[in-house]
Scaffold this motif. Structure first.
Motif, short mmCIF file in Angstrom:
data_model
loop_
_atom_site.label_atom_id
_atom_site.label_comp_id
_atom_site.label_asym_id
_atom_site.label_seq_id
_atom_site.Cartn_x
_atom_site.Cartn_y
_atom_site.Cartn_z
N LYS A 435 58.42 77.95 18.42
CA LYS A 435 59.29 79.03 17.96
C LYS A 435 59.12 80.27 18.83
CE LYS A 435 59.23 77.62 13.08
NZ LYS A 435 58.76 77.99 11.71
N LEU A 436 57.86 80.55 19.19
CA LEU A 436 57.57 81.72 20.00
C LEU A 436 58.26 81.65 21.35
CD1 LEU A 436 55.93 84.34 20.46
CD2 LEU A 436 54.06 82.90 21.29
N TRP A 437 58.20 80.47 22.00
CA TRP A 437 58.77 80.36 23.33
C TRP A 437 60.29 80.29 23.31
CZ3 TRP A 437 56.66 82.05 27.40
CH2 TRP A 437 55.27 82.10 27.48
N LYS A 438 60.86 79.79 22.25
CA LYS A 438 62.33 79.86 22.12
C LYS A 438 62.78 81.32 22.03
CE LYS A 438 63.07 75.34 19.91
NZ LYS A 438 63.46 74.64 18.66
N LYS A 439 62.02 82.11 21.27
CA LYS A 439 62.32 83.54 21.15
C LYS A 439 62.16 84.23 22.50
CE LYS A 439 60.34 87.72 19.09
NZ LYS A 439 59.27 88.25 18.19
N ARG A 440 61.07 83.94 23.20
CA ARG A 440 60.82 84.58 24.48
C ARG A 440 61.86 84.20 25.52
NH1 ARG A 440 54.15 84.13 24.92
NH2 ARG A 440 53.73 85.94 23.58
N LEU A 441 62.28 82.94 25.52
CA LEU A 441 63.29 82.52 26.50
C LEU A 441 64.61 83.25 26.25
CD1 LEU A 441 63.83 80.66 28.91
CD2 LEU A 441 64.77 79.01 27.30
N THR A 442 64.95 83.48 25.00
CA THR A 442 66.16 84.25 24.68
C THR A 442 66.07 85.64 25.31
OG1 THR A 442 66.45 83.05 22.61
CG2 THR A 442 67.58 85.16 22.81
N VAL A 443 64.90 86.24 25.22
CA VAL A 443 64.67 87.56 25.82
C VAL A 443 64.78 87.48 27.34
CG1 VAL A 443 62.98 89.40 26.17
CG2 VAL A 443 63.27 88.37 23.91
N TYR A 444 64.16 86.46 27.93
CA TYR A 444 64.22 86.30 29.39
C TYR A 444 65.66 86.19 29.88
CZ TYR A 444 59.17 85.17 29.29
OH TYR A 444 57.81 85.20 29.14
N LYS A 445 66.47 85.47 29.13
CA LYS A 445 67.87 85.28 29.54
C LYS A 445 68.67 86.57 29.43
CE LYS A 445 68.34 80.30 28.73
NZ LYS A 445 69.01 79.24 27.94
N ARG A 446 68.26 87.47 28.55
CA ARG A 446 68.90 88.78 28.49
C ARG A 446 68.49 89.63 29.69
NH1 ARG A 446 67.78 89.14 22.75
NH2 ARG A 446 66.28 90.81 23.18
N ILE A 447 67.24 89.50 30.09
CA ILE A 447 66.74 90.25 31.24
C ILE A 447 67.37 89.74 32.54
CG2 ILE A 447 64.69 90.75 32.63
CD1 ILE A 447 63.07 90.60 30.03
N ASN A 448 67.43 88.43 32.69
CA ASN A 448 67.95 87.79 33.91
C ASN A 448 68.93 86.70 33.50
OD1 ASN A 448 68.41 86.29 36.24
ND2 ASN A 448 66.32 86.55 37.00
N ARG A 449 70.20 86.97 33.64
CA ARG A 449 71.23 86.05 33.14
C ARG A 449 71.39 84.80 34.00
NH1 ARG A 449 73.57 88.66 29.01
NH2 ARG A 449 73.48 90.94 28.99
N LEU A 450 70.67 84.70 35.10
CA LEU A 450 70.72 83.49 35.93
C LEU A 450 69.79 82.40 35.40
CD1 LEU A 450 70.86 85.06 39.50
CD2 LEU A 450 72.75 84.04 38.20
N ILE A 451 68.85 82.77 34.53
CA ILE A 451 67.94 81.78 33.96
C ILE A 451 68.72 80.82 33.08
CG2 ILE A 451 65.97 81.44 32.39
CD1 ILE A 451 64.91 84.14 33.35
N GLY A 452 68.52 79.54 33.30
CA GLY A 452 69.26 78.53 32.56
C GLY A 452 70.50 78.04 33.30
N THR A 453 70.75 78.62 34.49
CA THR A 453 71.87 78.16 35.32
C THR A 453 71.33 77.35 36.49
OG1 THR A 453 71.92 80.03 36.88
CG2 THR A 453 73.02 80.32 34.75
N THR A 454 72.22 76.73 37.26
CA THR A 454 71.79 75.93 38.41
C THR A 454 71.26 76.80 39.55
OG1 THR A 454 74.07 75.91 39.24
CG2 THR A 454 73.37 74.03 37.89
N ARG A 455 71.42 78.12 39.45
CA ARG A 455 70.89 79.01 40.50
C ARG A 455 69.37 78.90 40.56
NH1 ARG A 455 68.54 81.06 43.69
NH2 ARG A 455 68.86 82.98 44.87
N TYR A 456 68.72 78.72 39.42
CA TYR A 456 67.28 78.51 39.39
C TYR A 456 67.02 77.05 39.05
CZ TYR A 456 67.03 83.63 39.26
OH TYR A 456 67.15 84.97 39.55
N ARG A 457 67.04 76.21 40.05
CA ARG A 457 66.89 74.76 39.88
C ARG A 457 65.42 74.35 39.77
NH1 ARG A 457 68.70 70.00 38.04
NH2 ARG A 457 67.69 68.31 39.15
#
Length: 614
Positions: A435-457
């Motif tokens: 649960k903690l890391w799901k929350k943190r990843l949501t925050v990371y994606k707000r900081i850097n919107r390229l996270i979760g895209t093919t740009r960071y393979r």
């Protein structure tokens, strides 16, 4: 009738007015005296104010609860600016350098193993990218095409021309998906394996490719949702692993030599050797026994190439019929000793399956390893003994615990945790970690919107813990190599049980990869972990070496540690922001987010970072 004389109340009224006016004057004078700074309480406040540097930040609206944080320390030392290394170091791999390797014995491939430089020989400069370097093609195009400028080596196009490994076309390399043992392409080869091995239903998720070449097997397994950890030595073919990583495929520099592979026991659902030329029958079967250590009970081993189908090829291999026949017989005997059952042999391919437990086979050997810790792999000598199965209570039980099919196993409680093998970790704390890391990843994606895209393979987690970051990020757009530091709690077995991949590593040393092989690096608590073990500067320089130009970093650590990191990183051509924890500014843990600037090497010792920056 009223009296002509004043009452007592009337006589006291002027006195009251006088008293009130006096008190007002007194408090006015007292307030003025205290405001002057000579009051006892305010003199302390004034002194503190004098010692405080109150900066005004213009960017206070980056994200809610993620304001840029500037940490001020008195008499801060001047930031050291790191210069670029000479362009000859553009492919520098500290622990697998050719010149150093040639000083070690060739027996058992010792010279191809890790040999790291002593402290006085470490480079303290920034590894340049080759001139003309370009961002890799996005996945899935990147699987088949690589910019020539990024890996300017053509020898494989000549040496492996007839085997369809790689072709040179203009300013790019094309990877048709061929291989020495799969001339019809990797897809056709995998289809044949899938007729025996349940690849399609999620039973097989993690795979090991020994002697991977350019990792086409692993590249084509990805679309079937199988993660292959591929490795090959840094040898005369120049850039096999480098090509693999440029394609967006998991791979490291490595070899089956004299030390254990850097993986825990029971890690992989499948392993293969496709003409990897490893002498499986030599050294009392030591290499096959090492594969057995890392192969999960119920897992599959694939051997394609010598000595399989020796009757057809022994003359082509320039070997005697008796020699190759004896080699295959020895492999068959070793497999039986390891409790592997042969499931298939046709043409150039043979497939074995490891038994589920010791009760389902009758081992004839007493050469069972006495050591209880089969996961202890970092710089440990490879054994010629057989790793024992974990204990079971019945013939139908899977040793070590049965795994659910992927993707269900990604968040299911791993057997190592359910059985209490990881000290301090329970099923409940494991779920809380998720649960903690799901929350943190949501925050990371707000900081850097390229996270979760093919740009960071290609993504790395430098201190993976239970694999929560990688699990939260899981998608076919990217893959994560989960690094478990050798001085941290050993959780790598849990990570593999989740259907993720990873490796043991000591961050005081160089990582087993070429420069510029990761798009995104995540590090939680790494610098606190190592601040008394080695220089933070060395870790940061290694991070810079393996990060691609314009790649990103997310560092999470205690504020005082990140302040030290920020000072060092300030001289490394990174764009940096120090930010508050997602739960607000009162939490002592902070985030440091950074992007590596684009710059390339040029002739001599200079760089063209300013001229060619973008």
């Amino acid at each position: 009738m009223g009296s002509k004389h004043n009452s007592p109340g009337n006589r006291t009224r002027p006195l009251s007015i006088f008293v009130i006016l006096g008190l007002c004057c007194f408090f006015y004078l007292l307030g003025a005296w205290q405001k002057s700074g000579f009051g006892k309480g305010d003199s302390v406040a004034l002194e503190i104010t004098k010692q405080t540097d109150c900066n005004i930040f213009t960017n206070l609206n980056f994200e809610a609860h993620h304001n840029v944080v500037e940490i001020i320390q008195p008499s801060a030392p001047k930031v050291t600016v790191f210069k670029p290394c000479d362009v000859k170091y553009r492919d520098y791999t500290p622990c697998q350098e050719q010149d150093r390797a040639m000083k070690f014995p060739r027996e058992n491939m010792i010279y191809r193993e890790r040999h790291c430089p002593p402290e006085e020989e470490k480079l303290h400069c920034l590894i340049p990218a080759p001139k003309g370097y370009l961002t890799p093609f996005p996945w899935p195009k990147g699987r088949d095409y690589v910019h020539y400028a990024n890996v300017p080596y053509k020898s494989l196009t000549v040496e492996k021309a007839v085997q369809n490994w790689v072709q040179f076309q203009g300013d790019v390399f094309k990877f048709p998906g061929g291989g020495t043992m799969f001339p019809q392409g990797a897809d056709a080869y995998i289809d044949e394996l899938a007729s025996v091995i349940p690849i399609a239903d999620g039973s097989v998720r993690t795979a090991l490719d020994t002697g991977c070449g350019v990792a086409s097997w692993g590249a084509y397994l990805l679309k079937r949702n199988v993660l292959a950890m591929s490795f090959a030595p840094r040898d005369n073919h120049e850039a096999q692993v480098q090509f693999a990583l440029e394609r967006g495929v998991p791979a490291i520099i490595g070899v089956l030599g004299s030390i254990r592979l850097p993986y825990p026991s029971r890690a992989f659902d499948m392993a293969q050797c496709s003409r990897c030329l490893i002498p499986w029958a030599s050294n009392d079967g030591m290499y096959l026994k090492e594969v057995d250590r890392v192969l999960r009970p119920g897992g599959y081993w694939v051997l394609s190439g010598p000595p399989i189908n020796w009757k057809t090829y022994y003359k082509t291999w320039k070997r005697s019929k008796e020699d190759v026949k004896a080699e295959q017989r020895k492999i068959e005997e070793l497999a039986e000793l390891l409790c592997w059952e042969k499931k298939y042999e046709k043409g150039d391919i043979a497939i074995w399956r490891k038994k589920a437990n010791a009760k389902s086979c009758q081992r004839k050997s007493e050469n069972i390893c006495e050591s209880k810790d089969a996961d202890d792999a970092w710089y440990k000598k490879m054994d010629t003994c057989i790793t024992p199965f974990p204990e079971v209570t019945g013939k139908d039980e899977v040793a070590g615990g049965e795994l659910r099919k992927f993707p269900a196993r990604l968040f299911a409680v791993p057997p190592r945790i359910a059985k209490g093998s990881i000290q301090g970790v329970t099923a409940e704390s494991y779920q809380e970690d998720n649960k903690l890391w799901k929350k943190r990843l949501t925050v990371y994606k707000r900081i850097n919107r390229l996270i979760g895209t093919t740009r960071y393979r290609n993504v790395m987690d430098m201190n993976a813990g239970l694999g929560g970051f990688a699990a939260a990020l899981e998608s076919r757009k990217s893959w994560v190599i989960n690094v478990v530091p050798t001085i941290a709690k050993d959780t790598l077995g849990v990570i593999y049980e989740r259907g993720l991949i990873g490796i043991y590593h000591d961050w005081c040393e160089g990582f087993s990869t070429y420069p510029r092989t990761y798009d995104l690096i995540h590090a939680s608590g790494v610098f606190s972990l190592y601040q008394n073990s080695c220089q933070l500067e060395d870790i940061l320089l290694e991070m810079d070496r393996i990060l691609r130009p314009e790649g990103a970093l997310i560092l999470r650590d205690e504020v005082d540690v990140l302040n030290k990191v920020k000072k060092i990183a300030g001289g490394m051509r990174w764009n940096i922001k120090l930010m508050d924890h997602e739960d607000g500014p009162l939490v002592p843990e902070k985030l440091l987010v950074a992007v590596k600037q684009y710059w390339v090497g040029s002739s001599g010792n200079s760089t063209s970072g300013d001229e060619e920056s973008r």
